[in-house]
Design an enzyme around this catalytic site. Structure first.
Site, PDB file in Angstrom:
ATOM      1  N   HIS A  17     -23.938   9.747 -17.258  1.00 48.95           N
ATOM      2  CA  HIS A  17     -24.970  10.268 -18.169  1.00 48.95           C
ATOM      3  C   HIS A  17     -24.361  11.281 -19.140  1.00 48.95           C
ATOM      4  CE1 HIS A  17     -27.901   9.417 -14.661  1.00 48.95           C
ATOM      5  NE2 HIS A  17     -28.181   8.544 -15.598  1.00 48.95           N
ATOM      6  N   LYS A  41     -41.540   5.207  -7.569  1.00 53.71           N
ATOM      7  CA  LYS A  41     -40.191   5.443  -7.034  1.00 53.71           C
ATOM      8  C   LYS A  41     -40.167   6.769  -6.288  1.00 53.71           C
ATOM      9  CE  LYS A  41     -36.960   3.476 -10.474  1.00 53.71           C
ATOM     10  NZ  LYS A  41     -35.966   3.947 -11.450  1.00 53.71           N
ATOM     11  N   ARG A  90     -23.653  -0.156 -19.352  1.00 50.30           N
ATOM     12  CA  ARG A  90     -22.477  -0.275 -18.488  1.00 50.30           C
ATOM     13  C   ARG A  90     -21.938  -1.691 -18.427  1.00 50.30           C
ATOM     14  NH1 ARG A  90     -25.647   2.920 -13.942  1.00 50.30           N
ATOM     15  NH2 ARG A  90     -27.235   1.859 -15.156  1.00 50.30           N
ATOM     16  N   SER A 127     -26.546   6.506 -10.506  1.00 48.24           N
ATOM     17  CA  SER A 127     -27.273   7.417  -9.620  1.00 48.24           C
ATOM     18  C   SER A 127     -27.557   6.725  -8.289  1.00 48.24           C
ATOM     19  CB  SER A 127     -28.594   7.845 -10.269  1.00 48.24           C
ATOM     20  OG  SER A 127     -28.351   8.535 -11.459  1.00 48.24           O
TER      21      SER A 127
HETATM   22  P1  ADP Z   1     -33.152   4.467 -15.571  1.00 47.13           P
HETATM   23  O1  ADP Z   1     -33.832   4.432 -14.248  1.00 47.13           O
HETATM   24  O2  ADP Z   1     -34.098   4.544 -16.740  1.00 47.13           O
HETATM   25  O3  ADP Z   1     -32.072   3.418 -15.768  1.00 47.13           O
HETATM   26  P2  ADP Z   1     -31.030   6.352 -15.176  1.00 47.13           P
HETATM   27  O4  ADP Z   1     -31.165   7.800 -14.896  1.00 47.13           O
HETATM   28  O5  ADP Z   1     -30.455   5.495 -14.096  1.00 47.13           O
HETATM   29  O6  ADP Z   1     -32.462   5.881 -15.592  1.00 47.13           O
HETATM   30  O7  ADP Z   1     -30.180   6.117 -16.500  1.00 47.13           O
HETATM   31  C1  ADP Z   1     -30.529   6.694 -17.736  1.00 47.13           C
HETATM   32  C2  ADP Z   1     -29.640   6.112 -18.827  1.00 47.13           C
HETATM   33  O8  ADP Z   1     -28.280   6.420 -18.568  1.00 47.13           O
HETATM   34  C3  ADP Z   1     -29.696   4.588 -18.943  1.00 47.13           C
HETATM   35  O9  ADP Z   1     -29.584   4.227 -20.310  1.00 47.13           O
HETATM   36  C4  ADP Z   1     -28.481   4.136 -18.198  1.00 47.13           C
HETATM   37  O10 ADP Z   1     -28.020   2.867 -18.634  1.00 47.13           O
HETATM   38  C5  ADP Z   1     -27.506   5.232 -18.576  1.00 47.13           C
HETATM   39  N1  ADP Z   1     -26.435   5.357 -17.606  1.00 47.13           N
HETATM   40  C6  ADP Z   1     -26.523   5.546 -16.277  1.00 47.13           C
HETATM   41  N2  ADP Z   1     -25.304   5.597 -15.703  1.00 47.13           N
HETATM   42  C7  ADP Z   1     -24.404   5.421 -16.710  1.00 47.13           C
HETATM   43  C8  ADP Z   1     -22.966   5.335 -16.773  1.00 47.13           C
HETATM   44  N3  ADP Z   1     -22.208   5.414 -15.689  1.00 47.13           N
HETATM   45  N4  ADP Z   1     -22.402   5.154 -17.975  1.00 47.13           N
HETATM   46  C9  ADP Z   1     -23.181   5.043 -19.076  1.00 47.13           C
HETATM   47  N5  ADP Z   1     -24.522   5.084 -19.093  1.00 47.13           N
HETATM   48  C10 ADP Z   1     -25.130   5.273 -17.921  1.00 47.13           C
END
Ligand code: ADP
Length: 149
Positions: A17, A41, A90, A127
């Protein structure tokens, strides 16, 4: 003023992030990190903890705001006057999932989604993986910012 929303669950915020946010700061004057409250969730970290982690990381950075929201992301974009949604990609799974949401959002509301391809060193970080490691008592310190460790 170009303002974007970076929405997500951030349960917890990871180095993946952070990479997207830092690169997004090159494109936007202000990024609102928007923690979505999803009643379907169950989160591992409370909303307050997730917000606090992010606030600590970006403390003193006037270009970053941290907010929580419920409901549709595009509705929150409207109320925050943010015509852009920032998302990280990703892999092709992320792309397939994001594509139809972005197209629908653009068609229905005009909100434009901007995608940044993740850095190679962060493409394995999610995450979900952090939570799996945490649940089983493992060490996830290489995947998250210092204050989340
Ligand atoms: P969601 O449940 O909406 O996917 P996340 O908190 O998992 O929320 O992710 C928020 C954003 O960050 C999304 O656009 C996701 O693709 C991006 N993201 C998560 N992990 C990574 C990573 N390792 N590299 C790049 N972008 C990421």
């Amino acid at each position: 003023m170009k303002r974007a929303l970076f929405p997500g669950s951030f349960d917890p915020i990871t180095l993946g992030h952070i990479n997207i946010i830092e690169r997004g700061l090159e494109l936007f004057d202000e990024i609102i990190i928007a923690i979505g409250v999803n009643s379907d969730k169950t989160a591992m970290w409370s909303l307050e903890e997730r917000k606090k982690f992010i606030e600590e990381i970006f403390e003193g950075n006037s270009k970053i705001k941290v907010k929580t929201y419920t409901g549709l992301t595009v509705d929150f974009c409207t109320s925050e006057e943010a015509p852009f949604i920032l998302r990280g990609l990703r892999n092709s799974l992320d792309f397939s999932y994001e594509k139809s949401i972005a197209q629908t959002n653009a068609m229905l509301t005009g909100v434009e989604s901007i995608f940044i391809i993740c850095a190679p060193e962060a493409s394995h970080i999610s995450s979900t993986i952090v939570r799996d490691i945490a649940r089983n008592g493992g060490d996830f310190s290489k995947l998250v910012p210092k204050n989340v460790k």
